[in-house]
Write a protein that holds these residues in place. Structure first.
Motif, PDB file in Angstrom:
ATOM      1  N   ARG A   5       9.270  -4.143   1.490  1.00  0.00           N
ATOM      2  CA  ARG A   5       8.537  -3.178   2.277  1.00  0.00           C
ATOM      3  C   ARG A   5       8.089  -1.933   1.118  1.00  0.00           C
ATOM      4  O   ARG A   5       6.907  -1.583   0.994  1.00  0.00           O
ATOM      5  CB  ARG A   5       9.114  -2.599   3.419  1.00  0.00           C
ATOM      6  CG  ARG A   5       9.119  -3.406   4.400  1.00  0.00           C
ATOM      7  CD  ARG A   5       9.679  -2.889   5.772  1.00  0.00           C
ATOM      8  NE  ARG A   5       9.654  -3.976   6.914  1.00  0.00           N
ATOM      9  CZ  ARG A   5      10.534  -3.808   7.903  1.00  0.00           C
ATOM     10  NH1 ARG A   5      11.479  -2.793   8.132  1.00  0.00           N
ATOM     11  NH2 ARG A   5      10.396  -4.840   8.899  1.00  0.00           N
ATOM     12  N   ALA A   6       9.111  -1.585   0.246  1.00  0.00           N
ATOM     13  CA  ALA A   6       8.799  -0.585  -0.671  1.00  0.00           C
ATOM     14  C   ALA A   6       7.958  -1.130  -1.614  1.00  0.00           C
ATOM     15  O   ALA A   6       6.724  -0.314  -2.010  1.00  0.00           O
ATOM     16  CB  ALA A   6       9.963  -0.094  -1.362  1.00  0.00           C
ATOM     17  N   ARG A   7       7.841  -2.617  -2.258  1.00  0.00           N
ATOM     18  CA  ARG A   7       6.840  -3.073  -2.954  1.00  0.00           C
ATOM     19  C   ARG A   7       5.543  -3.316  -2.461  1.00  0.00           C
ATOM     20  O   ARG A   7       4.706  -3.021  -2.987  1.00  0.00           O
ATOM     21  CB  ARG A   7       7.571  -4.488  -3.422  1.00  0.00           C
ATOM     22  CG  ARG A   7       8.766  -4.138  -4.360  1.00  0.00           C
ATOM     23  CD  ARG A   7       9.028  -5.886  -4.820  1.00  0.00           C
ATOM     24  NE  ARG A   7      10.115  -5.641  -5.777  1.00  0.00           N
ATOM     25  CZ  ARG A   7      10.851  -6.701  -5.984  1.00  0.00           C
ATOM     26  NH1 ARG A   7      10.244  -7.948  -5.908  1.00  0.00           N
ATOM     27  NH2 ARG A   7      11.962  -6.559  -6.955  1.00  0.00           N
ATOM     28  N   ILE A   8       5.564  -3.672  -1.253  1.00  0.00           N
ATOM     29  CA  ILE A   8       4.186  -3.830  -0.649  1.00  0.00           C
ATOM     30  C   ILE A   8       3.357  -2.497  -0.599  1.00  0.00           C
ATOM     31  O   ILE A   8       2.307  -2.487  -0.736  1.00  0.00           O
ATOM     32  CB  ILE A   8       4.242  -4.406   0.864  1.00  0.00           C
ATOM     33  CG1 ILE A   8       4.810  -5.959   0.536  1.00  0.00           C
ATOM     34  CG2 ILE A   8       3.046  -4.306   1.706  1.00  0.00           C
ATOM     35  CD1 ILE A   8       5.499  -6.649   2.186  1.00  0.00           C
ATOM     36  N   ASP A  12      -0.057  -1.566  -2.061  1.00  0.00           N
ATOM     37  CA  ASP A  12      -1.214  -1.040  -1.430  1.00  0.00           C
ATOM     38  C   ASP A  12      -1.632   0.247  -1.860  1.00  0.00           C
ATOM     39  O   ASP A  12      -3.052   0.440  -1.933  1.00  0.00           O
ATOM     40  CB  ASP A  12      -0.709  -0.778  -0.015  1.00  0.00           C
ATOM     41  CG  ASP A  12      -0.612  -2.194   0.823  1.00  0.00           C
ATOM     42  OD1 ASP A  12      -1.235  -3.098   0.321  1.00  0.00           O
ATOM     43  OD2 ASP A  12      -0.158  -2.136   2.082  1.00  0.00           O
ATOM     44  N   ASP A  13      -0.882   1.139  -2.450  1.00  0.00           N
ATOM     45  CA  ASP A  13      -1.146   2.352  -3.050  1.00  0.00           C
ATOM     46  C   ASP A  13      -2.026   2.181  -4.282  1.00  0.00           C
ATOM     47  O   ASP A  13      -2.893   2.602  -4.670  1.00  0.00           O
ATOM     48  CB  ASP A  13      -0.006   3.285  -3.327  1.00  0.00           C
ATOM     49  CG  ASP A  13       0.672   3.678  -2.040  1.00  0.00           C
ATOM     50  OD1 ASP A  13      -0.011   3.830  -1.053  1.00  0.00           O
ATOM     51  OD2 ASP A  13       1.847   4.228  -1.989  1.00  0.00           O
ATOM     52  N   ASP A  14      -1.494   1.222  -5.038  1.00  0.00           N
ATOM     53  CA  ASP A  14      -2.250   0.828  -6.467  1.00  0.00           C
ATOM     54  C   ASP A  14      -3.761   0.260  -6.002  1.00  0.00           C
ATOM     55  O   ASP A  14      -4.521   0.680  -6.871  1.00  0.00           O
ATOM     56  CB  ASP A  14      -1.621  -0.295  -7.006  1.00  0.00           C
ATOM     57  CG  ASP A  14      -0.144   0.452  -7.644  1.00  0.00           C
ATOM     58  OD1 ASP A  14      -0.092   1.572  -7.693  1.00  0.00           O
ATOM     59  OD2 ASP A  14       0.688  -0.402  -8.373  1.00  0.00           O
ATOM     60  N   ILE A  15      -3.665  -0.815  -4.922  1.00  0.00           N
ATOM     61  CA  ILE A  15      -5.233  -1.127  -4.362  1.00  0.00           C
ATOM     62  C   ILE A  15      -6.026   0.119  -4.239  1.00  0.00           C
ATOM     63  O   ILE A  15      -7.024  -0.146  -4.710  1.00  0.00           O
ATOM     64  CB  ILE A  15      -4.982  -2.221  -3.534  1.00  0.00           C
ATOM     65  CG1 ILE A  15      -4.379  -3.360  -3.998  1.00  0.00           C
ATOM     66  CG2 ILE A  15      -6.068  -2.592  -2.983  1.00  0.00           C
ATOM     67  CD1 ILE A  15      -3.888  -4.381  -3.009  1.00  0.00           C
ATOM     68  N   GLY A  16      -5.545   0.733  -3.333  1.00  0.00           N
ATOM     69  CA  GLY A  16      -6.188   2.010  -2.937  1.00  0.00           C
ATOM     70  C   GLY A  16      -6.557   2.973  -4.026  1.00  0.00           C
ATOM     71  O   GLY A  16      -7.981   3.532  -4.058  1.00  0.00           O
TER      72      GLY A  16
END
Length: 102
Positions: A5-8, A12-16
């Motif tokens: 969950r932390a990796r996901i 998601d933050d990197d994509i944003g």
């Protein structure tokens, strides 16, 4: 599970962040129903510079109806183009549904 969950969350933050730096990605996220994941898919799979107009892009994605008739009869609605990108069109289904029902 907590590690995954932390990796996901990190991904998601990197994509944003990547979308905020990308001109088209930033514009795509302003569209109702289009989130970071959908915008990232579109940026990754579509060369937006190759299209001169929005109608060309709509035809490529397959959301613009194609009207074919012989002149003897007038069809009410046409199907979408068969040469369109079906995978991208399928990925736009839920964002479209969300935007319409909101």
């Amino acid at each position: 599970i907590a590690t995954l969950r932390a990796r996901i969350k990190k991904l998601d933050d990197d994509i944003g962040q990547s979308l905020n730096r990308h001109e088209v990605g930033k514009l795509l996220t302003t569209i109702e129903g289009v989130g970071d994941n959908t915008a990232a898919r579109m940026v990754a799979s579509v060369d937006f510079a190759a299209f001169r107009s929005a109608s060309q892009l709509a035809a490529y994605v397959g959301v613009a109806p194609v009207v074919k008739h012989s002149g003897k009869r007038r069809p009410g609605r046409g199907p979408t183009g068969f040469m369109s990108d079906a995978d991208l069109r399928a990925k736009l289904w839920m964002p479209t549904l969300r935007a319409v029902t909101k």
